[in-house]
Write a protein that holds these residues in place. Structure first.
Motif, mmCIF file in Angstrom:
data_model
loop_
_atom_site.group_PDB
_atom_site.id
_atom_site.type_symbol
_atom_site.label_atom_id
_atom_site.label_comp_id
_atom_site.label_asym_id
_atom_site.label_seq_id
_atom_site.Cartn_x
_atom_site.Cartn_y
_atom_site.Cartn_z
ATOM 1 N N THR A 156 0.867 -1.187 0.000
ATOM 2 C CA THR A 156 0.000 0.000 0.000
ATOM 3 C C THR A 156 0.899 1.230 0.000
ATOM 4 O O THR A 156 1.553 1.526 1.001
ATOM 5 N N PRO A 157 0.974 1.956 -1.112
ATOM 6 C CA PRO A 157 1.941 3.057 -1.218
ATOM 7 C C PRO A 157 1.569 4.254 -0.346
ATOM 8 O O PRO A 157 0.402 4.500 -0.032
ATOM 9 N N ASN A 158 2.590 5.037 0.017
ATOM 10 C CA ASN A 158 2.395 6.360 0.590
ATOM 11 C C ASN A 158 2.112 7.332 -0.545
ATOM 12 O O ASN A 158 2.310 7.020 -1.722
ATOM 13 N N VAL A 159 1.677 8.518 -0.187
ATOM 14 C CA VAL A 159 1.382 9.556 -1.174
ATOM 15 C C VAL A 159 2.037 10.855 -0.746
ATOM 16 O O VAL A 159 1.882 11.282 0.407
ATOM 17 N N VAL A 160 2.761 11.495 -1.661
ATOM 18 C CA VAL A 160 3.296 12.840 -1.436
ATOM 19 C C VAL A 160 2.876 13.703 -2.623
ATOM 20 O O VAL A 160 3.307 13.464 -3.757
ATOM 21 N N LEU A 161 2.012 14.660 -2.360
ATOM 22 C CA LEU A 161 1.504 15.570 -3.387
ATOM 23 C C LEU A 161 2.241 16.898 -3.264
ATOM 24 O O LEU A 161 2.211 17.541 -2.214
ATOM 25 N N ILE A 162 2.906 17.317 -4.332
ATOM 26 C CA ILE A 162 3.692 18.554 -4.339
ATOM 27 C C ILE A 162 3.006 19.577 -5.234
ATOM 28 O O ILE A 162 2.821 19.339 -6.435
ATOM 29 N N ILE A 163 2.613 20.703 -4.646
ATOM 30 C CA ILE A 163 1.967 21.796 -5.389
ATOM 31 C C ILE A 163 2.959 22.951 -5.466
ATOM 32 O O ILE A 163 3.332 23.531 -4.438
ATOM 33 N N LEU A 164 3.393 23.295 -6.659
ATOM 34 C CA LEU A 164 4.414 24.314 -6.868
ATOM 35 C C LEU A 164 3.785 25.675 -7.146
ATOM 36 O O LEU A 164 2.885 25.792 -7.984
ATOM 37 N N GLU A 165 4.253 26.686 -6.470
ATOM 38 C CA GLU A 165 3.748 28.039 -6.644
ATOM 39 C C GLU A 165 4.167 28.603 -8.003
ATOM 40 O O GLU A 165 5.349 28.681 -8.336
ATOM 41 N N SER A 166 3.157 28.961 -8.845
ATOM 42 C CA SER A 166 3.367 29.703 -10.103
ATOM 43 C C SER A 166 4.233 28.966 -11.124
ATOM 44 O O SER A 166 4.910 29.598 -11.928
ATOM 45 N N PHE A 167 4.196 27.638 -11.123
ATOM 46 C CA PHE A 167 4.987 26.852 -12.067
ATOM 47 C C PHE A 167 4.136 26.452 -13.257
ATOM 48 O O PHE A 167 3.701 25.303 -13.371
ATOM 49 N N GLY A 168 3.880 27.366 -14.173
ATOM 50 C CA GLY A 168 3.184 27.002 -15.392
ATOM 51 C C GLY A 168 4.058 26.123 -16.268
ATOM 52 O O GLY A 168 5.288 26.078 -16.115
ATOM 53 N N GLN A 169 3.449 25.410 -17.208
ATOM 54 C CA GLN A 169 4.220 24.585 -18.144
ATOM 55 C C GLN A 169 5.279 25.411 -18.866
ATOM 56 O O GLN A 169 6.351 24.909 -19.221
ATOM 57 N N GLU A 170 4.983 26.678 -19.062
ATOM 58 C CA GLU A 170 5.881 27.553 -19.807
ATOM 59 C C GLU A 170 7.260 27.656 -19.163
ATOM 60 O O GLU A 170 8.254 27.907 -19.846
ATOM 61 N N MET A 171 7.326 27.447 -17.841
ATOM 62 C CA MET A 171 8.586 27.594 -17.120
ATOM 63 C C MET A 171 9.389 26.298 -17.050
ATOM 64 O O MET A 171 10.493 26.281 -16.514
ATOM 65 N N ILE A 172 8.850 25.215 -17.574
ATOM 66 C CA ILE A 172 9.467 23.899 -17.420
ATOM 67 C C ILE A 172 9.980 23.405 -18.768
ATOM 68 O O ILE A 172 9.224 23.293 -19.739
ATOM 69 N N GLY A 173 11.274 23.117 -18.828
ATOM 70 C CA GLY A 173 11.886 22.709 -20.085
ATOM 71 C C GLY A 173 11.272 21.454 -20.668
ATOM 72 O O GLY A 173 11.202 21.299 -21.893
ATOM 73 N N TYR A 174 10.800 20.549 -19.826
ATOM 74 C CA TYR A 174 10.213 19.288 -20.290
ATOM 75 C C TYR A 174 9.060 19.531 -21.251
ATOM 76 O O TYR A 174 8.855 18.766 -22.199
ATOM 77 N N TYR A 175 8.299 20.589 -21.025
ATOM 78 C CA TYR A 175 7.128 20.876 -21.854
ATOM 79 C C TYR A 175 7.449 21.784 -23.046
ATOM 80 O O TYR A 175 6.566 22.089 -23.846
ATOM 81 N N ASN A 176 8.699 22.236 -23.158
ATOM 82 C CA ASN A 176 9.038 23.223 -24.185
ATOM 83 C C ASN A 176 10.382 22.881 -24.822
ATOM 84 O O ASN A 176 11.454 23.211 -24.281
ATOM 85 N N ASP A 177 10.336 22.262 -25.987
ATOM 86 C CA ASP A 177 11.564 21.886 -26.678
ATOM 87 C C ASP A 177 12.374 23.109 -27.116
ATOM 88 O O ASP A 177 13.594 23.020 -27.271
ATOM 89 N N LYS A 178 11.692 24.250 -27.293
ATOM 90 C CA LYS A 178 12.382 25.424 -27.819
ATOM 91 C C LYS A 178 13.282 26.101 -26.774
ATOM 92 O O LYS A 178 14.116 26.943 -27.116
#
Length: 642
Positions: A273-295
């Motif tokens: 039975t797994p544990n759960v850790v939910l991480i909510i990041l302040e103001s982290f839109g996809q635009e700020m994350i390289g994974y979502y933006n190849d450019k």
């Protein structure tokens, strides 16, 4: 100092009102001047049209804020020429109009965080005791000093106007005739004022939705002014019951009640039975994350990029634009479809089904971590009502040497505190953490330095800092005995305040956030192209854990291949609803626009041309959900009786 221009009282009132109308409209238009990048599709002709249309709403605000002037100098009484009486009215005139101007100017900055005019949530900020409002205002003054300079220029003009344009005291030859004449003029003036406040002779007075008649929801902030938005939203926090569909049969069409929660994809066979850790990041839109933006050549999130490549990821959407709207969506599956956020609304005392309550019923120890001041944005009460029993904030951290001076404890040390604190909990446990460092005024610890010269703005620097804090957190957590038996979920409360790429400067891009599940031993590593929303997280966690219980949530189970993608939100009095292929905008009754979000990622082409039959199914799906939302909210039926 001033050359007084004495005119009769009614001429004085008209002169002051006309000049104030011009000043109010100019202060409204500063929102565009300072945020032109947010309105990229407008040509000069359309801008001029919207500016003058806004006068209708400016006139409403002008007359409301100048009732003391109209009555004070308009009443047919001789007292209005008394020196002390006039001084009181003049001071009131300066005060009320400077407040209206100030609200418009505040929104010049505030708008870039919300993409809308301020509404009644302003009162939540000023009446709250959980934040250091003085510190926040001080930072605002320092960072945006030029707005205060502009305000004082407006204030100076208002004071000069008040001093120069004064009523002329005259002694009438016939007192009775003077009273009759002044009474007639007063009645006429009041009548015109009522018409101006109503916005014309139409059946219903103007409201926030009236602006939609003139332009798209994205551009309505240019038409309305902030005082108008605040006043109207404060009276619209009560939602109406909807009867599009028969109450007895609506649950057969769509129900937010999830039963028989299963998982038939993305899940690797598990024995624990797994544990759960939910991480909510302040103001982290996809635009700020390289994974979502190849450019992006130089990503500010090297750790998250690496983590997401080993995770199950979705094209995530937030259901709101503010942090206080995020928790009900994420923890309870309840979107923000009102003018007021749920924790600040009259429905805040409703009973809700947070997934934390289900986890507790299944033996989980639940906790919520946020390094901010205890009570900030009602996080403590919202998390508690959602089933998270233990709250750890700035008070529990109890070491203000790591205080950022504004919001709370820096993310770096606070995440380390959480990683160690989880060792105290009996497994299985479920913990949620809400970060805070990537928030204005974007302060960083003194001992933290960035060598990367490609990072320019203070906000980007905090993004890199939080990414490093997450890296350190996972490094510490990986050494704990509970790590291998834990599912990590990463998302953000809302998008970043400033947009750099055109595909994020629209009603879809301004809601795109990460949604990822990291648990290599339990969940497949896959980049899903499906859309997912905050509402989906809670019920999906239950599915991933194998908890077959019942819960109210307006989201879907991401681990069930049968349930179809969808997304819903509300902004500027317009609803957005998507099935993953098309994005529909509606005023709640009629379709306003439809976009093909697969082929038209910048949402430039509205493909709805009153051909309702082609879109009836999409509209029906939206209205079913809206009726369920409104009626369940009104009747306190957002929970399952157990």
């Amino acid at each position: 100092m001033y050359n007084h221009k004495e005119v009769n009282s009614w001429a004085m009132i008209l002169i002051r009102l006309c000049i104030m109308l011009l000043l109010l409209s100019l202060s409204r238009w500063l929102l565009y001047i300072f945020n032109a990048d947010n309105f990229v599709e407008l040509n000069n002709k359309e801008l001029i049209r919207l500016y003058f249309i806004g006068f209708r709403f400016d006139l409403h605000t002008l007359l409301i804020f100048n009732i003391p002037l109209i009555f004070g100098y308009g009443l047919p009484i001789r007292l209005r020429y008394n020196k002390t009486y006039r001084k009181i009215i003049d001071i009131t005139f300066i005060f009320t109009n400077s407040i209206a101007i100030a609200l418009n100017l505040i929104d010049v900055i505030y708008f870039r965080y919300l993409d809308k005019r301020m509404s009644s949530e302003l009162f939540t900020f000023f009446t709250g005791t959980d934040e250091d409002q003085f510190s926040l205002i001080l930072h605002f003054i320092i960072d945006f000093w030029y707005m205060f300079l502009i305000f004082f220029i407006f204030l100076f003009i208002i004071i000069v106007l008040t001093k120069i344009v004064q009523p002329k005291a005259s002694i009438p030859n016939n007192i009775r005739l003077w009273h009759i004449k002044q009474s007639i003029i007063f009645i006429i003036m009041i009548s015109f004022s009522v018409i101006g406040i109503r916005g014309g002779f139409q059946l219903k007075p103007i409201n926030l939705l009236t602006a939609i008649e003139y332009t798209s929801s994205e551009n309505t902030p240019l038409v309305i002014n902030t005082p108008f938005s605040i006043c109207m939203s404060s009276t619209s926090s009560v939602i109406d019951e909807i009867n599009y569909f028969d109450h007895e049969s609506i649950d057969s069409l769509y129900s937010p009640c999830h039963k028989n929660i299963i998982s038939n994809r993305f899940i690797i066979e598990k024995t624990k039975t797994p544990n759960v850790v939910l991480i909510i990041l302040e103001s982290f839109g996809q635009e700020m994350i390289g994974y979502y933006n190849d450019k992006i050549e130089h990503s500010n999130t090297p750790f998250l990029d690496s983590l997401f490549k080993r995770s199950l990821t979705f094209d995530g959407f937030a259901n709101g634009r503010r942090s206080i709207e995020a928790l009900p969506s994420i923890l309870c599956g309840i979107p923000s479809l009102m003018a007021t956020d749920l924790p600040s609304s009259r429905y805040a005392i409703n009973r809700i089904d947070g997934f934390g309550n289900i986890l507790k019923d299944n033996g989980y120890t639940t906790s919520f971590f946020h390094g901010g001041n205890n009570g900030t944005m009602s996080f403590n009460t919202t998390s508690k009502s959602s089933g998270f029993d233990y709250y750890y904030g700035r008070d529990e951290y109890n070491n203000d040497s790591d205080y950022d001076g504004t919001w709370g404890i820096y993310d770096g040390p606070f995440l380390q505190y959480m990683a160690c604190k989880l060792n105290d909990f009996k497994e299985p446990f479920a913990a949620t953490v809400f970060t805070l460092s990537s928030h204005h005024p974007y302060s960083l610890p003194e001992n933290y330095a960035i060598s990367d010269t490609s990072i320019n703005t203070p906000f980007e620097k905090t993004i890199r800092y939080v990414d490093k804090a997450l890296n350190d957190f996972f490094a510490t957590a990986s050494k704990q005995k509970w790590f291998e038996n834990t599912i990590f979920i990463i998302t953000a409360d809302h998008v970043n305040p400033d947009h750099y790429y055109d595909e994020y400067k629209n009603i879809a891009g301004s809601y795109r956030v990460p949604i990822a599940f990291y648990a290599p031993q339990f969940i497949e590593n896959k980049e899903s192209q499906e859309i997912a929303q905050h509402l989906d997280i809670g019920v999906s966690i239950l599915a991933a854990l194998g908890i077959n219980d019942s819960i109210i949530s307006f989201g879907r189970n991401l681990f069930d291949s049968i349930q179809q993608p969808e997304y819903i939100s509300y902004l500027n009095n317009i609803y957005q609803f998507s099935d993953g292929e098309f994005l529909m905008q509606s005023d709640g009754k009629n379709i306003v626009k439809i976009y093909d979000i697969k082929k038209d990622i910048r949402l430039k082409n509205n493909i709805y041309n009153d051909d309702y039959e082609n879109w009836a199914k999409l509209d029906k799906e939206f209205k079913i959900r809206l009726q369920q939302y409104n009626n369940r909210m009104i009747n306190n039926k957002l929970y399952i009786k157990r």
